[in-house]
Design a protein around this motif. Structure first.
Motif, PDB file in Angstrom:
ATOM      1  N   ALA A 239       0.823  -1.218   0.000  1.00  0.00           N
ATOM      2  CA  ALA A 239       0.000   0.000   0.000  1.00  0.00           C
ATOM      3  C   ALA A 239       0.860   1.272   0.000  1.00  0.00           C
ATOM      4  N   GLY A 240       2.180   1.112   0.072  1.00  0.00           N
ATOM      5  CA  GLY A 240       3.077   2.256   0.025  1.00  0.00           C
ATOM      6  C   GLY A 240       3.544   2.756   1.375  1.00  0.00           C
ATOM      7  N   ASP A 241       3.142   2.111   2.455  1.00  0.00           N
ATOM      8  CA  ASP A 241       3.608   2.486   3.795  1.00  0.00           C
ATOM      9  C   ASP A 241       4.890   1.714   4.081  1.00  0.00           C
ATOM     10  N   TYR A 242       5.973   2.134   3.438  1.00  0.00           N
ATOM     11  CA  TYR A 242       7.226   1.391   3.522  1.00  0.00           C
ATOM     12  C   TYR A 242       7.840   1.421   4.917  1.00  0.00           C
ATOM     13  N   LYS A 243       7.854   2.590   5.551  1.00  0.00           N
ATOM     14  CA  LYS A 243       8.429   2.676   6.898  1.00  0.00           C
ATOM     15  C   LYS A 243       7.627   1.837   7.881  1.00  0.00           C
ATOM     16  N   GLY A 244       6.310   1.949   7.838  1.00  0.00           N
ATOM     17  CA  GLY A 244       5.459   1.147   8.718  1.00  0.00           C
ATOM     18  C   GLY A 244       5.622  -0.336   8.443  1.00  0.00           C
ATOM     19  N   GLY A 245       5.728  -0.695   7.158  1.00  0.00           N
ATOM     20  CA  GLY A 245       5.912  -2.100   6.779  1.00  0.00           C
ATOM     21  C   GLY A 245       7.235  -2.656   7.256  1.00  0.00           C
ATOM     22  N   ILE A 246       8.283  -1.844   7.167  1.00  0.00           N
ATOM     23  CA  ILE A 246       9.593  -2.284   7.658  1.00  0.00           C
ATOM     24  C   ILE A 246       9.512  -2.548   9.156  1.00  0.00           C
ATOM     25  N   GLY A 247       8.888  -1.624   9.891  1.00  0.00           N
ATOM     26  CA  GLY A 247       8.736  -1.805  11.334  1.00  0.00           C
ATOM     27  C   GLY A 247       7.942  -3.058  11.660  1.00  0.00           C
ATOM     28  N   ALA A 248       6.876  -3.291  10.886  1.00  0.00           N
ATOM     29  CA  ALA A 248       6.046  -4.478  11.118  1.00  0.00           C
ATOM     30  C   ALA A 248       6.807  -5.760  10.777  1.00  0.00           C
ATOM     31  N   MET A 249       7.631  -5.721   9.741  1.00  0.00           N
ATOM     32  CA  MET A 249       8.443  -6.898   9.399  1.00  0.00           C
ATOM     33  C   MET A 249       9.446  -7.178  10.520  1.00  0.00           C
ATOM     34  N   HIS A 250      10.096  -6.129  11.027  1.00  0.00           N
ATOM     35  CA  HIS A 250      11.048  -6.314  12.127  1.00  0.00           C
ATOM     36  C   HIS A 250      10.353  -6.869  13.367  1.00  0.00           C
ATOM     37  N   ALA A 251       9.127  -6.432  13.600  1.00  0.00           N
ATOM     38  CA  ALA A 251       8.382  -6.871  14.778  1.00  0.00           C
ATOM     39  C   ALA A 251       8.101  -8.375  14.753  1.00  0.00           C
ATOM     40  N   LEU A 252       8.165  -8.993  13.588  1.00  0.00           N
ATOM     41  CA  LEU A 252       7.953 -10.442  13.488  1.00  0.00           C
ATOM     42  C   LEU A 252       9.074 -11.214  14.182  1.00  0.00           C
ATOM     43  N   GLY A 253      10.230 -10.577  14.324  1.00  0.00           N
ATOM     44  CA  GLY A 253      11.352 -11.243  14.979  1.00  0.00           C
ATOM     45  C   GLY A 253      12.011 -12.302  14.110  1.00  0.00           C
ATOM     46  N   ARG A 254      11.817 -12.205  12.808  1.00  0.00           N
ATOM     47  CA  ARG A 254      12.407 -13.195  11.895  1.00  0.00           C
ATOM     48  C   ARG A 254      13.064 -12.494  10.710  1.00  0.00           C
ATOM     49  N   ASP A 255      13.931 -11.557  11.021  1.00  0.00           N
ATOM     50  CA  ASP A 255      14.617 -10.815   9.964  1.00  0.00           C
ATOM     51  C   ASP A 255      15.412 -11.733   9.036  1.00  0.00           C
ATOM     52  N   GLU A 256      15.809 -12.909   9.540  1.00  0.00           N
ATOM     53  CA  GLU A 256      16.605 -13.838   8.729  1.00  0.00           C
ATOM     54  C   GLU A 256      15.752 -14.606   7.721  1.00  0.00           C
ATOM     55  N   HIS A 257      14.432 -14.522   7.838  1.00  0.00           N
ATOM     56  CA  HIS A 257      13.539 -15.224   6.916  1.00  0.00           C
ATOM     57  C   HIS A 257      13.658 -14.562   5.542  1.00  0.00           C
ATOM     58  N   PRO A 258      13.875 -15.335   4.470  1.00  0.00           N
ATOM     59  CA  PRO A 258      14.106 -14.711   3.161  1.00  0.00           C
ATOM     60  C   PRO A 258      12.953 -13.842   2.672  1.00  0.00           C
ATOM     61  N   ASP A 259      11.712 -14.215   2.947  1.00  0.00           N
ATOM     62  CA  ASP A 259      10.588 -13.383   2.519  1.00  0.00           C
ATOM     63  C   ASP A 259      10.552 -12.069   3.285  1.00  0.00           C
ATOM     64  N   VAL A 260      10.851 -12.117   4.567  1.00  0.00           N
ATOM     65  CA  VAL A 260      10.870 -10.910   5.400  1.00  0.00           C
ATOM     66  C   VAL A 260      11.993  -9.991   4.935  1.00  0.00           C
ATOM     67  N   ALA A 261      13.206 -10.520   4.822  1.00  0.00           N
ATOM     68  CA  ALA A 261      14.350  -9.713   4.398  1.00  0.00           C
ATOM     69  C   ALA A 261      14.125  -9.147   2.998  1.00  0.00           C
ATOM     70  N   ASN A 262      13.519  -9.920   2.114  1.00  0.00           N
ATOM     71  CA  ASN A 262      13.248  -9.463   0.758  1.00  0.00           C
ATOM     72  C   ASN A 262      12.335  -8.240   0.759  1.00  0.00           C
ATOM     73  N   TYR A 263      11.250  -8.295   1.529  1.00  0.00           N
ATOM     74  CA  TYR A 263      10.330  -7.166   1.529  1.00  0.00           C
ATOM     75  C   TYR A 263      10.888  -5.956   2.267  1.00  0.00           C
ATOM     76  N   ILE A 264      11.782  -6.173   3.218  1.00  0.00           N
ATOM     77  CA  ILE A 264      12.460  -5.036   3.831  1.00  0.00           C
ATOM     78  C   ILE A 264      13.348  -4.374   2.778  1.00  0.00           C
ATOM     79  N   GLY A 265      14.085  -5.192   2.016  1.00  0.00           N
ATOM     80  CA  GLY A 265      14.908  -4.657   0.930  1.00  0.00           C
ATOM     81  C   GLY A 265      14.077  -3.932  -0.114  1.00  0.00           C
ATOM     82  N   TYR A 266      12.957  -4.524  -0.480  1.00  0.00           N
ATOM     83  CA  TYR A 266      12.048  -3.908  -1.457  1.00  0.00           C
ATOM     84  C   TYR A 266      11.600  -2.533  -0.952  1.00  0.00           C
ATOM     85  N   SER A 267      11.240  -2.458   0.321  1.00  0.00           N
ATOM     86  CA  SER A 267      10.767  -1.195   0.897  1.00  0.00           C
ATOM     87  C   SER A 267      11.849  -0.125   0.841  1.00  0.00           C
TER      88      SER A 267
END
Length: 182
Positions: free
Chosen positions: A78-106
């Motif tokens: 939806a374009g909320d990149y900063k909020g999405g990054i924070g929400a991805m980090h909150a998952l506690g699985r930064d090492e997960h490839p899907d999580v890291a990928n979307y953080i990079g995308y953001s």
């Protein structure tokens, strides 16, 4: 059979065995670009005090991860990149490839190319065959003016997908050909 024929036959059998071994090293699971159903990673919590965690408890943890991941992904899309990054980090699985990928995308979408590169590389360290990350990283390469590296990433995507019709290949190819921006 002559000695030369026997050696030739043995050589061909050995080559066939090497090829069969190389092809069968690790099966690749391909997830559609933008999937909202990444497999949960082994986050080291499958054992508790030497006992296997209750299957129900693991299912609940996996479901919680998927709910959080989907919500974070929706924020990003939806374009909320900063909020999405924070929400991805909150998952506690930064090492997960899907999580890291979307953080990079953001980070890439926000124009922070250095952080985007770091996170794409983390995703690929976690899963060197993560096709979505290779596709996004190829787009990153194009944005940096690195067409040859983007073409190299396109070849990797094709190799992982096993064809040139998967979504990841088609999207990166369109960017490289100047028919799309991402």
């Amino acid at each position: 059979m002559t000695l030369t024929q026997a050696l030739r036959t043995i050589g061909m059998l050995a080559a066939a065995a090497l090829i069969a071994t190389a092809v069968g090293i690790k099966p690749v699971t391909v997830y559609a670009m933008g999937t909202d159903n990444p497999p949960p990673s082994d986050d080291g919590k499958k054992k508790k005090g030497g006992n296997v965690v209750d299957e129900q408890e693991q299912k609940q943890a996996d479901a919680k991860f998927l709910r959080g991941y989907r919500a974070a992904r929706e924020m990003i899309l939806a374009g909320d990149y900063k909020g999405g990054i924070g929400a991805m980090h909150a998952l506690g699985r930064d090492e997960h490839p899907d999580v890291a990928n979307y953080i990079g995308y953001s980070y890439r979408r926000m124009g922070d190319y250095e952080d985007a590169k770091i996170w794409y590389e983390k995703a690929l360290a976690a899963d060197p065959n993560h096709v979505r990350t290779w596709s996004y990283y190829g787009m990153w390469q194009m944005e940096q003016g690195n067409r040859l590296k983007a073409l190299d990433d396109l070849r990797k995507v094709k190799l992982i997908c096993g064809n040139d019709t998967c979504e990841e290949f088609r999207q990166l190819k369109a960017v490289i050909d100047g028919k799309a921006s991402y």
